[in-house]
Write a protein that holds these residues in place. Structure first.
Motif, short mmCIF file in Angstrom:
data_model
loop_
_atom_site.label_atom_id
_atom_site.label_comp_id
_atom_site.label_asym_id
_atom_site.label_seq_id
_atom_site.Cartn_x
_atom_site.Cartn_y
_atom_site.Cartn_z
N ASN A 34 0.85 -1.05 -0.11
CA ASN A 34 0.15 -0.22 -0.02
C ASN A 34 0.78 1.13 -0.04
O ASN A 34 1.00 1.91 1.00
N PRO A 35 1.48 1.64 -1.26
CA PRO A 35 2.32 2.54 -1.25
C PRO A 35 1.66 3.84 -0.91
O PRO A 35 2.32 4.93 -1.08
N ASP A 36 0.63 4.08 -1.24
CA ASP A 36 -0.18 5.48 -1.57
C ASP A 36 -0.41 5.84 0.05
O ASP A 36 -0.55 7.24 0.36
N THR A 37 -0.13 5.13 1.11
CA THR A 37 -0.02 5.71 2.49
C THR A 37 1.44 5.89 2.53
O THR A 37 2.37 5.09 2.99
N ARG A 38 2.03 7.28 2.52
CA ARG A 38 3.29 7.90 2.96
C ARG A 38 3.55 8.05 4.54
O ARG A 38 2.67 8.68 5.06
N ILE A 39 4.48 7.21 4.98
CA ILE A 39 5.05 7.46 6.26
C ILE A 39 6.09 8.14 6.74
O ILE A 39 7.13 7.67 6.04
N ASN A 40 6.40 9.39 7.24
CA ASN A 40 7.45 9.72 7.73
C ASN A 40 7.38 10.32 9.16
O ASN A 40 6.63 10.58 9.70
N TYR A 41 8.93 10.47 9.49
CA TYR A 41 9.00 10.72 10.91
C TYR A 41 9.61 12.33 10.79
O TYR A 41 10.73 12.49 10.05
N ARG A 42 9.34 13.22 11.48
CA ARG A 42 9.80 14.47 11.72
C ARG A 42 10.29 14.86 12.88
O ARG A 42 9.72 14.75 14.11
N TRP A 43 11.59 14.68 13.14
CA TRP A 43 12.32 14.93 14.28
C TRP A 43 12.27 16.05 14.88
O TRP A 43 12.30 16.37 16.37
N GLU A 44 11.87 17.32 14.13
CA GLU A 44 11.69 18.41 15.02
C GLU A 44 10.13 18.58 15.82
O GLU A 44 10.25 19.35 17.06
N THR A 45 9.38 17.59 15.41
CA THR A 45 8.05 17.50 16.31
C THR A 45 8.16 16.19 17.01
O THR A 45 7.41 16.09 17.79
N GLY A 46 9.17 15.45 16.63
CA GLY A 46 8.96 14.13 17.28
C GLY A 46 7.61 13.06 17.17
O GLY A 46 7.55 12.40 17.81
N ARG A 47 7.42 13.29 15.91
CA ARG A 47 5.89 12.67 15.57
C ARG A 47 6.07 12.03 14.13
O ARG A 47 6.71 12.50 13.42
N TYR A 48 5.25 11.08 13.91
CA TYR A 48 5.08 10.23 12.59
C TYR A 48 3.81 10.71 11.92
O TYR A 48 2.73 10.94 12.62
N TYR A 49 4.17 10.90 10.59
CA TYR A 49 3.03 11.57 9.87
C TYR A 49 2.73 10.56 8.87
O TYR A 49 3.56 9.98 8.11
N PHE A 50 1.28 10.64 8.51
CA PHE A 50 0.76 9.63 7.77
C PHE A 50 0.14 10.29 6.37
O PHE A 50 -1.11 11.13 6.91
N ASN A 51 0.76 10.51 5.11
CA ASN A 51 0.04 11.20 4.20
C ASN A 51 0.22 12.78 4.81
O ASN A 51 -0.71 13.42 4.56
N GLY A 52 1.14 13.19 5.46
CA GLY A 52 1.25 14.59 5.71
C GLY A 52 0.31 14.96 7.31
O GLY A 52 0.60 15.86 7.80
N ALA A 53 -0.34 14.07 7.60
CA ALA A 53 -0.78 14.31 8.75
C ALA A 53 -0.75 13.24 10.18
O ALA A 53 -0.49 12.21 10.09
N SER A 54 -0.51 13.79 11.48
CA SER A 54 -0.16 13.07 12.46
C SER A 54 -1.52 13.00 13.41
O SER A 54 -2.36 13.78 13.58
N PRO A 55 -1.73 11.55 13.79
CA PRO A 55 -2.85 11.31 14.62
C PRO A 55 -2.91 12.11 15.90
O PRO A 55 -3.88 12.45 16.44
N LEU A 56 -1.77 12.40 16.39
CA LEU A 56 -1.80 13.67 17.62
C LEU A 56 -2.01 14.98 17.20
O LEU A 56 -1.97 15.77 18.22
N ASP A 57 -2.25 15.55 15.91
CA ASP A 57 -2.62 16.74 15.61
C ASP A 57 -4.11 16.61 15.69
O ASP A 57 -4.98 16.55 14.95
N CYS A 58 -4.59 16.60 17.17
CA CYS A 58 -6.12 16.64 17.57
C CYS A 58 -6.30 17.25 18.86
O CYS A 58 -5.40 17.52 19.58
N ARG A 59 -7.58 17.61 18.95
CA ARG A 59 -7.78 18.12 20.26
C ARG A 59 -7.71 17.48 21.43
O ARG A 59 -7.33 17.94 22.61
N ALA A 60 -7.81 16.12 21.33
CA ALA A 60 -7.70 15.27 22.38
C ALA A 60 -6.17 15.57 23.04
O ALA A 60 -5.97 15.42 24.14
N ALA A 61 -5.15 15.54 22.17
CA ALA A 61 -3.99 15.60 22.58
C ALA A 61 -3.70 16.96 23.01
O ALA A 61 -2.95 16.98 23.92
#
Length: 402
Positions: free
Chosen positions: A305-332
């Protein structure tokens, strides 16, 4: 003379033999209690794996209580950060607590800071411009304190897999954890390996003990395990996708664990300046129950499933899935923002505020001499108890020889 075991055999050391267990006690008939559990599951559904909070990965990996999960991946590529973030998602979005045995990342404040960095997307290290403001740091501390506990036996305490299970049981009893992490496998004490006839019989016994413990306690027990170094591996060359066969003990891992998965960096060998350097792919090689948990599969660059791109950004310490982090949410955000900041973020999401506060998510560069938002609060000359410039002080008994 030693005591006999009742069959004409002597026990060692004159110790009393263990009590006999009737063979019939191993027979589990379909009694009324068992039927009650079955009937309850009939009306309410069988227990299913719980979401990992990553939509693209959910079809292949879920958190199943009572499962032993094994994650492998080449050293220094980020699998520890990956598992930490998965546990953090469980804390933020499901209210699940975790116990972490991760001696390579000690002292414990490093582990807690890493979790806080991922939670907030801002670095607790004041030498970086995007450093976390002190009031946010304290709020994030309160959250991490409630949902995470670090396991680290001191000098003289055992570190065998059985010992670690006892510490995890203490965390279950005292803190109410649902997830336990042994990271990595080679940092447990495996001295019993030689006396048990080699790696395979040792793994069969030890992994069997771990799976039994997971089932008995209903814990999601996770192990990270390094693959063996391959003889033809060279710096600057692509490495193969590791699986259970690359771990010492090979097929035994896949036979014994409920889930076996790989964290893989397909382009790391190209160097940190390459645009694909931080790309990640996840491969799930084994899932015990497809009906209850998921199916084998993979996501990320070069996977099924190459359409899902995963990358780690060390400046935020987060993993991103197609440019979005699950931690970019109000609950966090509720875990580290003040009420005033939350209202401002809500207004921002509603489109009523045009700009974002300048202290948020600044470029990840070394701080300048100018004051920043994290310079609030008065410094103190009082050092923490036990502080030492070279780490923790170690007091040896007088009889110890150094």
């Amino acid at each position: 003379m030693g005591l006999t075991d009742g069959l004409g055999q002597y026990t060692t050391g004159g110790e009393a033999p263990p009590p006999k267990i009737a063979p019939a006690s191993a027979l589990l008939q379909l009694d009324d209690l068992t039927w009650q559990r079955m009937e309850h599951a009939y009306h309410h559904g069988l227990p299913k794996g719980e979401t990992c909070h990553i939509d693209a990965l959910d079809p292949h990996f879920k958190w199943m209580p009572g499962y032993l999960n094994v994650w492998t991946g080449w050293m220094n590529e980020g699998k520890t950060e990956w598992v930490y973030q998965m546990l953090l998602l469980r804390a933020v979005l499901a209210g699940k607590k975790s116990a972490i045995y991760s001696p390579e990342n000690m002292p414990e404040e490093h582990i807690y800071n890493q979790l806080i960095h991922s939670l907030t997307g801002q670095n607790p290290d004041r030498d970086w411009r995007n450093c976390l403001a002190l009031h946010r740091y304290k709020l994030a501390r309160d959250f991490v304190r409630e949902f995470f506990v670090v396991v680290h036996p001191g000098r003289g305490q055992g570190r065998t897999p059985a010992d670690l299970l006892r510490y995890f049981e203490a965390a279950v009893a005292k803190c109410g954890v649902s997830h336990c992490l042994l990271d990595p496998w080679n940092k447990a004490d495996h001295a019993a390996l030689g006396s048990m006839g080699g790696y395979e019989p040792y793994l069969v016994h030890t992994l069997g003990m771990l799976t039994d413990w997971s089932i008995d306690t209903g814990q999601s027990l996770t192990i990270t395990a390094h693959p063996r170094q391959l003889p033809d591996m060279k710096h600057g060359q692509a490495r193969p996708i590791p699986d259970s066969s690359h771990i010492a003990g090979g097929q035994t891992w896949e036979n014994m664990a409920h889930i076996v998965a790989t964290y893989y960096r397909p382009w790391k060998h190209l160097g940190s300046n390459h645009p694909l350097f931080s790309e990640v792919a996840i491969y799930v090689h084994k899932v015990k129950s497809a009906k209850l948990v998921g199916v084998r599969g993979s996501i990320g660059d070069g996977s099924e499933n190459p359409d899902t791109r995963i990358n780690y950004r060390w400046e935020t310490g987060r993993y991103y899935f197609n440019g979005a982090s699950p931690l970019d949410c109000r609950a966090a955000e509720e875990c580290y923002l003040s009420d005033e900041e939350l209202r401002a973020r809500d207004d921002l999401r509603a489109g009523t505020v045009a700009t974002q506060a300048t202290s948020d998510y600044q470029p990840h560069t070394l701080r300048t001499a100018s004051p920043n938002a994290f310079d609030e609060g008065q410094p103190t000359d009082e050092l923490p108890v036990g502080w030492h410039p070279n780490g923790r002080p170690i007091t040896l008994p007088k009889s110890a020889k150094v």
